[in-house]
Design an enzyme around this catalytic site. Structure first.
Site, PDB file in Angstrom:
ATOM      1  N   ARG A 160     -64.732  10.694-176.826  1.00 20.13           N
ATOM      2  CA  ARG A 160     -65.575  10.117-175.753  1.00 20.13           C
ATOM      3  C   ARG A 160     -64.784   9.289-174.736  1.00 20.13           C
ATOM      4  NH1 ARG A 160     -69.244   9.683-179.978  1.00 20.13           N
ATOM      5  NH2 ARG A 160     -70.847  11.291-179.798  1.00 20.13           N
ATOM      6  N   LYS A 213     -61.272  12.312-160.368  1.00 19.60           N
ATOM      7  CA  LYS A 213     -61.923  13.599-160.637  1.00 19.60           C
ATOM      8  C   LYS A 213     -61.027  14.415-161.551  1.00 19.60           C
ATOM      9  CE  LYS A 213     -64.892  14.773-156.723  1.00 19.60           C
ATOM     10  NZ  LYS A 213     -65.114  15.777-155.667  1.00 19.60           N
ATOM     11  N   GLU A 237     -53.254  18.731-147.379  1.00 21.60           N
ATOM     12  CA  GLU A 237     -54.147  17.617-147.756  1.00 21.60           C
ATOM     13  C   GLU A 237     -53.829  16.371-146.922  1.00 21.60           C
ATOM     14  OE1 GLU A 237     -56.716  18.142-149.682  1.00 21.60           O
ATOM     15  OE2 GLU A 237     -56.232  19.567-151.277  1.00 21.60           O
ATOM     16  N   LYS A 294     -57.214   8.060-149.312  1.00 19.43           N
ATOM     17  CA  LYS A 294     -58.017   8.583-150.428  1.00 19.43           C
ATOM     18  C   LYS A 294     -58.582   7.435-151.263  1.00 19.43           C
ATOM     19  CE  LYS A 294     -59.070  11.760-153.834  1.00 19.43           C
ATOM     20  NZ  LYS A 294     -58.811  12.992-154.541  1.00 19.43           N
ATOM     21  N   GLU A 313     -69.269  10.278-155.397  1.00 16.52           N
ATOM     22  CA  GLU A 313     -69.605  11.278-154.378  1.00 16.52           C
ATOM     23  C   GLU A 313     -71.098  11.359-154.066  1.00 16.52           C
ATOM     24  OE1 GLU A 313     -66.990  14.741-154.398  1.00 16.52           O
ATOM     25  OE2 GLU A 313     -68.645  15.924-153.580  1.00 16.52           O
ATOM     26  N   ARG A 344     -67.680   9.842-150.007  1.00 18.79           N
ATOM     27  CA  ARG A 344     -66.623  10.623-150.668  1.00 18.79           C
ATOM     28  C   ARG A 344     -66.699  12.106-150.299  1.00 18.79           C
ATOM     29  NH1 ARG A 344     -64.039  10.072-156.747  1.00 18.79           N
ATOM     30  NH2 ARG A 344     -62.534  11.737-156.439  1.00 18.79           N
ATOM     31  N   ASN A 375     -64.179  16.619-148.827  1.00 20.56           N
ATOM     32  CA  ASN A 375     -64.373  18.061-149.017  1.00 20.56           C
ATOM     33  C   ASN A 375     -64.140  18.868-147.746  1.00 20.56           C
ATOM     34  OD1 ASN A 375     -65.053  17.760-151.733  1.00 20.56           O
ATOM     35  ND2 ASN A 375     -67.184  17.299-151.213  1.00 20.56           N
ATOM     36  N   HIS A 434     -62.842  22.441-147.746  1.00 18.96           N
ATOM     37  CA  HIS A 434     -62.898  22.899-149.140  1.00 18.96           C
ATOM     38  C   HIS A 434     -64.054  23.841-149.435  1.00 18.96           C
ATOM     39  CE1 HIS A 434     -59.787  19.950-149.691  1.00 18.96           C
ATOM     40  NE2 HIS A 434     -59.696  20.199-150.982  1.00 18.96           N
ATOM     41  N   HIS A 474     -62.338  26.703-150.977  1.00 21.45           N
ATOM     42  CA  HIS A 474     -62.501  27.083-152.386  1.00 21.45           C
ATOM     43  C   HIS A 474     -62.926  28.541-152.508  1.00 21.45           C
ATOM     44  CE1 HIS A 474     -63.010  22.763-154.174  1.00 21.45           C
ATOM     45  NE2 HIS A 474     -61.769  23.182-154.259  1.00 21.45           N
ATOM     46  N   HIS A 534     -53.954  26.320-153.516  1.00 18.78           N
ATOM     47  CA  HIS A 534     -55.077  25.454-153.143  1.00 18.78           C
ATOM     48  C   HIS A 534     -54.897  24.899-151.721  1.00 18.78           C
ATOM     49  CE1 HIS A 534     -58.323  22.564-153.495  1.00 18.78           C
ATOM     50  NE2 HIS A 534     -57.482  21.629-153.097  1.00 18.78           N
TER      51      HIS A 534
HETATM   52  N1  LIG Z   1     -58.801  16.166-159.013  1.00 17.91           N
HETATM   53  C1  LIG Z   1     -58.684  16.166-157.709  1.00 17.91           C
HETATM   54  O1  LIG Z   1     -59.186  15.295-157.027  1.00 17.91           O
HETATM   55  C2  LIG Z   1     -57.904  17.282-157.059  1.00 17.91           C
HETATM   56  C3  LIG Z   1     -57.492  17.142-155.731  1.00 17.91           C
HETATM   57  C4  LIG Z   1     -56.695  18.160-155.177  1.00 17.91           C
HETATM   58  C5  LIG Z   1     -56.358  19.271-155.927  1.00 17.91           C
HETATM   59  N2  LIG Z   1     -56.815  19.372-157.207  1.00 17.91           N
HETATM   60  C6  LIG Z   1     -56.468  20.532-158.022  1.00 17.91           C
HETATM   61  O2  LIG Z   1     -55.064  20.551-158.206  1.00 17.91           O
HETATM   62  C7  LIG Z   1     -54.635  21.901-158.358  1.00 17.91           C
HETATM   63  C8  LIG Z   1     -53.439  22.138-157.466  1.00 17.91           C
HETATM   64  O3  LIG Z   1     -52.427  21.226-157.801  1.00 17.91           O
HETATM   65  P1  LIG Z   1     -50.914  21.486-157.346  1.00 17.91           P
HETATM   66  O4  LIG Z   1     -50.909  21.922-155.944  1.00 17.91           O
HETATM   67  O5  LIG Z   1     -50.157  20.290-157.751  1.00 17.91           O
HETATM   68  O6  LIG Z   1     -50.516  22.776-158.166  1.00 17.91           O
HETATM   69  P2  LIG Z   1     -49.877  22.999-159.630  1.00 17.91           P
HETATM   70  O7  LIG Z   1     -50.274  21.925-160.550  1.00 17.91           O
HETATM   71  O8  LIG Z   1     -50.218  24.400-159.986  1.00 17.91           O
HETATM   72  O9  LIG Z   1     -48.304  22.876-159.373  1.00 17.91           O
HETATM   73  C9  LIG Z   1     -47.673  23.818-158.517  1.00 17.91           C
HETATM   74  C10 LIG Z   1     -46.420  24.419-159.121  1.00 17.91           C
HETATM   75  O10 LIG Z   1     -45.341  23.502-158.991  1.00 17.91           O
HETATM   76  C11 LIG Z   1     -44.667  23.325-160.250  1.00 17.91           C
HETATM   77  N3  LIG Z   1     -44.142  21.959-160.204  1.00 17.91           N
HETATM   78  C12 LIG Z   1     -44.809  20.807-160.368  1.00 17.91           C
HETATM   79  N4  LIG Z   1     -44.007  19.757-160.090  1.00 17.91           N
HETATM   80  C13 LIG Z   1     -42.778  20.244-159.756  1.00 17.91           C
HETATM   81  C14 LIG Z   1     -41.556  19.665-159.362  1.00 17.91           C
HETATM   82  N5  LIG Z   1     -41.424  18.331-159.191  1.00 17.91           N
HETATM   83  N6  LIG Z   1     -40.510  20.480-159.098  1.00 17.91           N
HETATM   84  C15 LIG Z   1     -40.653  21.830-159.214  1.00 17.91           C
HETATM   85  N7  LIG Z   1     -41.800  22.446-159.561  1.00 17.91           N
HETATM   86  C16 LIG Z   1     -42.855  21.662-159.829  1.00 17.91           C
HETATM   87  C17 LIG Z   1     -45.742  23.605-161.266  1.00 17.91           C
HETATM   88  O11 LIG Z   1     -45.198  23.994-162.480  1.00 17.91           O
HETATM   89  C18 LIG Z   1     -46.522  24.746-160.597  1.00 17.91           C
HETATM   90  O12 LIG Z   1     -45.897  25.970-160.812  1.00 17.91           O
HETATM   91  C19 LIG Z   1     -55.813  22.781-157.989  1.00 17.91           C
HETATM   92  O13 LIG Z   1     -56.375  23.318-159.182  1.00 17.91           O
HETATM   93  C20 LIG Z   1     -56.774  21.831-157.336  1.00 17.91           C
HETATM   94  O14 LIG Z   1     -58.123  22.204-157.499  1.00 17.91           O
HETATM   95  C21 LIG Z   1     -57.560  18.400-157.784  1.00 17.91           C
HETATM   96 ZN   LIG Z   2     -57.983  19.788-152.158  1.00 12.64          ZN
END
Ligand SMILES: NC(=O)c1ccc[n+]([C@@H]2O[C@H](COP(=O)([O-])OP(=O)(O)OC[C@H]3O[C@@H](n4cnc5c(N)ncnc54)[C@H](O)[C@@H]3O)[C@@H](O)[C@H]2O)c1
Ligand SMILES: [Zn+2]
Length: 290
Positions: A37, A59, A101, A146, A156, A160, A164, A167, A171, A183
């Site tokens: 939990r 999130k 972003e 942010k 949200e 907030r 989006n 998005h 998305h 993304h």
């Molecule tokens: N929770 C939220 O508020 C929020 C906000 C934005 C995005 N997201 C989510 O985040 C995801 C995208 O995240 P992302 O863009 O970080 O992608 P990711 O986590 O897939 O990372 C991208 C790639 O980079 C590699 N990598 C990571 N750090 C590295 C480094 N320092 N050097 C070399 N390679 C590295 C990873 O292994 C991966 O292959 C999506 O699923 C999206 O929906 C969530």
């Molecule tokens: Zn995003």
């Protein structure tokens, strides 16, 4: 991950460290939110997307075949540790995805930050730019924006929603591309189409969409919807998005660079499919490099 933690005897007194990009942060955060939990999570983001966006605001979630972000929880991190030095190994395509972003943060909240980011783009994209002053500007600026939005509306219910921007269609494009669009790339395309939509609806000052597209092209991000993605399927996917209300789909749309529309509708703008289709129809094209 949860099964493994249980098998190894982790208890209520443990914590999760999310070391990685947004995928790791969302997954590890969700595990922490639900394990016994809820146990603390420390976010240690290693991509630009995760540093300036995913690690901030609490999130968390996992993607399911039905769509993105349908299963998740709000779980604020106990701490977020950002070391820009790790960006030195991040592939350029992933770095650019993060810049989408940053551009979004400028559009939704701060015209000055938008201009400074656009000015800094050549330096940010240059080899070795990952750890310089320009990157510090983007990390500090985006985290501040942010954080301030989330502090005003953690769950949200209102402001907030402006995060989006780009998005709703983004998305849809991300899912319909089978996740071949990153993304941030999908969000870049989403911002280009949604700012055009905002102008078409008379909500945004004329020229807003051009300024968004200029910023995206300077960042060498895609701004056209790939022709392989069918407009009607994109629209259908926006309906699966959690932002759907009654027979219209809710968007976050700009008024001008630095300010969003919809203050009197709690920042969500209900858009008819026909209007979204009209904006989409002129947005298909081929992008360079992705
Ligand atoms: N929770 C939220 O508020 C929020 C906000 C934005 C995005 N997201 C989510 O985040 C995801 C995208 O995240 P992302 O863009 O970080 O992608 P990711 O986590 O897939 O990372 C991208 C790639 O980079 C590699 N990598 C990571 N750090 C590295 C480094 N320092 N050097 C070399 N390679 C590295 C990873 O292994 C991966 O292959 C999506 O699923 C999206 O929906 C969530
Ligand atoms: Zn995003």
């Amino acid at each position: 991950v949860t099964d493994e933690m249980l098998a190894r005897g982790f208890g209520r007194d443990s914590a999760v460290i999310a070391l990685g990009g947004g995928v790791v942060g969302d997954l590890a955060g969700f595990v922490a939110a639900t394990f016994m939990r809820g146990i603390p999570v420390v976010q240690v983001p290693t991509t630009l997307v995760a540093m300036i966006d995913a690690s901030i605001g609490g999130k968390t979630g996992v993607d399911t075949p039905a769509g993105k972000n349908l299963v998740g929880a709000f779980h604020q991190p106990a701490a977020v540790l950002i070391d820009p030095a790790v960006l030195a190994t991040l592939p350029p395509r992933e770095l650019r995805a993060g810049l989408a972003e940053a551009i979004k943060h400028g559009v939704i909240a701060d015209a000055g930050y938008f201009d400074r980011t656009v000015d800094a783009l050549p330096q940010l994209l240059a080899t070795g730019g990952a750890t310089g002053d320009a990157m510090q500007l983007v990390i500090d600026g985006s985290v501040a924006i942010k954080r301030s939005v989330v502090e005003r509306d953690e769950r949200e219910q209102g402001v907030r929603k402006i995060l989006n921007f780009g998005h709703t269609l983004g998305h849809a494009a991300e899912a319909l591309s089978g996740y071949s669009l990153l993304h941030g790339e999908a969000v870049a395309i989403g911002m280009a189409v949604e700012s055009r939509l905002a102008e078409g609806l008379g909500l945004a000052e004329s020229g807003t969409a051009d300024r968004v597209r200029m910023a995206l092209s300077r960042a060498t991000l895609p701004d056209r919807m790939p022709p392989s993605l069918a407009a009607d399927r994109l629209i259908a996917l926006t309906r699966h998005d959690k932002k759907t209300r009654r027979d219209r789909v809710e968007y976050a749309l700009p008024k001008r660079i630095g300010q969003m529309a919809g203050e009197d509708t709690e920042w969500g703008i209900a858009v008819a499919d026909a209007d979204a289709l009209a904006a989409l129809s002129s947005s298909f094209g081929t992008n360079h490099g992705c």
